[in-house]
Motif scaffolding. Structure first.
Motif, mmCIF file in Angstrom:
data_model
loop_
_atom_site.group_PDB
_atom_site.id
_atom_site.type_symbol
_atom_site.label_atom_id
_atom_site.label_comp_id
_atom_site.label_asym_id
_atom_site.label_seq_id
_atom_site.Cartn_x
_atom_site.Cartn_y
_atom_site.Cartn_z
ATOM 1 N N ASP A 39 -2.173 24.146 -79.464
ATOM 2 C CA ASP A 39 -2.250 23.952 -80.904
ATOM 3 C C ASP A 39 -1.502 22.670 -81.265
ATOM 4 O OD1 ASP A 39 0.486 24.570 -80.960
ATOM 5 O OD2 ASP A 39 0.182 26.583 -81.760
ATOM 6 N N TYR A 40 -1.354 22.405 -82.543
ATOM 7 C CA TYR A 40 -0.727 21.154 -82.988
ATOM 8 C C TYR A 40 0.745 21.053 -82.616
ATOM 9 C CZ TYR A 40 -5.029 20.389 -85.545
ATOM 10 O OH TYR A 40 -6.346 20.209 -85.871
ATOM 11 N N ASP A 41 1.379 22.179 -82.302
ATOM 12 C CA ASP A 41 2.779 22.176 -81.877
ATOM 13 C C ASP A 41 2.903 22.281 -80.360
ATOM 14 O OD1 ASP A 41 3.780 22.061 -84.519
ATOM 15 O OD2 ASP A 41 3.454 24.228 -84.736
#
Length: 77
Positions: free
Chosen positions: A42-44
């Protein structure tokens, strides 16, 4: 596929193509099975399972043969 596909007949595709960032494997030796988890970030940069497939012994052998053929076709050693 457990059986052979009919020549010239394409399977119906009802899911989008995912480019996973990794693959995790698990085995169940008593049942002679393996599970493949396809991971995406994911974006993290947290991994998420986007597909999980349990494969029996025959499917694992079939998959190994297909991968060998693909590697040869792509000249990857």
């Amino acid at each position: 596929m457990a059986g052979k596909k009919e020549k010239g007949k394409k399977p119906k595709k009802n899911v989008f193509t995912v480019l996973p960032s990794g693959i995790a494997t698990r085995t169940n030796k008593s049942r002679r099975m393996a599970t493949l988890d396809f991971l995406d970030l994911d974006y993290d940069n947290n991994p998420n399972v986007v597909g999980s497939y349990a494969l029996d012994e025959k499917m694992l052998k079939d998959l190994a043969e297909v991968i060998k053929k693909l590697l040869n076709e792509l000249n990857i050693k």
